[in-house]
Motif scaffolding. Structure first.
Motif, mmCIF file in Angstrom:
data_model
loop_
_atom_site.group_PDB
_atom_site.id
_atom_site.type_symbol
_atom_site.label_atom_id
_atom_site.label_comp_id
_atom_site.label_asym_id
_atom_site.label_seq_id
_atom_site.Cartn_x
_atom_site.Cartn_y
_atom_site.Cartn_z
ATOM 1 N N THR A 186 -60.385 71.299 0.186
ATOM 2 C CA THR A 186 -61.719 70.724 0.009
ATOM 3 C C THR A 186 -61.978 70.213 -1.405
ATOM 4 N N ASP A 187 -62.720 69.118 -1.452
ATOM 5 C CA ASP A 187 -63.213 68.629 -2.734
ATOM 6 C C ASP A 187 -64.223 69.634 -3.264
ATOM 7 N N MET A 188 -64.317 69.772 -4.567
ATOM 8 C CA MET A 188 -65.271 70.706 -5.140
ATOM 9 C C MET A 188 -66.685 70.135 -5.141
ATOM 10 N N ARG A 189 -66.804 68.852 -5.469
ATOM 11 C CA ARG A 189 -68.134 68.271 -5.602
ATOM 12 C C ARG A 189 -68.417 67.356 -4.414
ATOM 13 N N MET A 190 -69.295 67.824 -3.539
ATOM 14 C CA MET A 190 -69.721 67.050 -2.376
ATOM 15 C C MET A 190 -71.236 67.092 -2.278
ATOM 16 N N PRO A 191 -71.848 66.094 -1.605
ATOM 17 C CA PRO A 191 -73.308 66.063 -1.490
ATOM 18 C C PRO A 191 -73.852 67.306 -0.781
ATOM 19 N N LEU A 197 -59.519 69.494 6.173
ATOM 20 C CA LEU A 197 -59.678 68.682 4.970
ATOM 21 C C LEU A 197 -61.126 68.212 4.831
ATOM 22 N N LEU A 198 -61.752 68.511 3.700
ATOM 23 C CA LEU A 198 -63.127 68.090 3.437
ATOM 24 C C LEU A 198 -63.144 67.249 2.171
ATOM 25 N N GLU A 199 -63.463 65.993 2.335
ATOM 26 C CA GLU A 199 -63.477 65.054 1.210
ATOM 27 C C GLU A 199 -64.448 63.931 1.544
ATOM 28 N N ASP A 200 -65.476 63.735 0.706
ATOM 29 C CA ASP A 200 -66.506 62.737 1.006
ATOM 30 C C ASP A 200 -66.086 61.313 0.628
#
Length: 220
Positions: free
Chosen positions: A73-78, A28-31
Motif C-alpha cells: 500500500t501507498d502511505m499517503r492516500m486520500p 495492492l492499494l495505490e491511488d
C-alpha cells in the motif's frame, strides 16, 4: 517511477518467482493509476494473484481476504493513510503483513508503520528486486503465522481429548519428569504412570517425550 532491471518485465513470467508464487494473493492499494498499473503488472508477471484498489475503502469493503496474503500500500492516500489502514486491519483482528511504498511520507509515519509490524518501507523510486524481496518476506511471515495457528488448533483439539489425570501427567511431562518423579508427584504406581504416559503420547500425536516438549515450544 520504478527502476526496472535491464530485462523486459514482460519476460519475467519464466523467472524463479513465477512458479513459486502461484496461489499467493497481493492486495495492492495505490491511488495513482499509472503507478498502480505498473506495480500490478510487475507482481502479476512474477506469479502473484493481484487485487488492485484505488482507495482503502474499496479494499475494506471486501467480505473476505484470500490467504496467504500480503498488502502492498501507498502511505499517503486520500482520507485514510497507510498507517491508519494498518491499524484498522489490526483492529479487525487480522494479521496481514504490510509493505509500504511512498514518495513523501513523514519519518513519523514510517516509524509508526514499522512499530506496527510493517515488513518494509520503500521510498519511490525503488527497484523491482526491493519490492520482490519485501513481498516474498511478507508471504513467508504470513504462511508461518498460518501454520502456527494450525498447530495451536491441533494442540487444542488434542488437549481436549485428555482426561483430567492425563492433563496432570501432561503438565509434569513438559517439565521433563521421569517415571519415578511422576509416581512420587501423583502417588501412582510405575506401571500406572507408564499407561498414562502412553495415552498422553498417543492423544497428543507424538512418539517421544522430546517430541512432546518440542511440540509445546513450537506453538508458543
Amino acid at each position: 517511477m520504478i527502476l526496472f532491471p535491464s530485462a523486459d518485465p514482460s519476460d519475467l513470467t519464466q523467472n524463479q518467482y513465477a512458479s513459486t508464487n502461484k496461489g499467493r494473493h497481493v492486495y495492492l492499494l495505490e491511488d495513482h493509476e499509472s503507478f498502480r498499473m505498473i506495480i500490478e503488472k510487475v507482481l502479476t508477471v512474477h506469479g502473484f494473484i493481484v487485487h488492485a484498489f484505488e482507495n482503502p475503502y474499496d479494499f475494506l469493503s471486501l467480505k473476505s481476504i484470500e490467504a496467504p496474503a500480503v498488502i502492498v500500500t501507498d502511505m499517503r492516500m486520500p482520507k485514510m493513510n497507510g498507517v491508519e489502514l494498518q491499524a484498522e486491519i489490526a483492529a479487525r483482528g487480522k494479521q496481514i503483513p504490510f509493505v509500504f511504498i511512498s514518495g513523501e511520507a513523514s519519518l513519523d509515519q514510517g516509524l509508526k508503520a514499522m512499530k506496527q509490524g510493517a515488513i518494509e518501507f520503500l521510498i519511490k523510486p525503488f527497484d523491482i528486486d526491493e519490492l520482490m524481496k519485501a513481498v516474498v518476506k511478507g508471504f513467508e511471515q504470513d504462511i508461518r503465522h498460518s501454520n502456527l495457528l494450525l498447530l495451536n488448533k491441533k494442540q487444542e483439539d488434542n488437549l481436549a481429548k485428555l482426561t483430567k489425570r492425563e492433563r496432570d501427567i501432561y503438565g509434569l511431562l513438559l517439565k521433563s519428569y521421569n517415571n519415578n518423579e511422576l509416581a512420587e508427584a501423583t502417588g501412582l504406581t510405575i506401571n500406572t504412570i507408564k499407561d498414562y504416559k502412553a495415552k498422553v503420547m498417543e492423544k497428543m500425536g507424538v512418539k517421544t517425550l522430546a517430541d512432546l516438549i518440542r511440540q509445546n515450544s513450537e506453538i508458543k
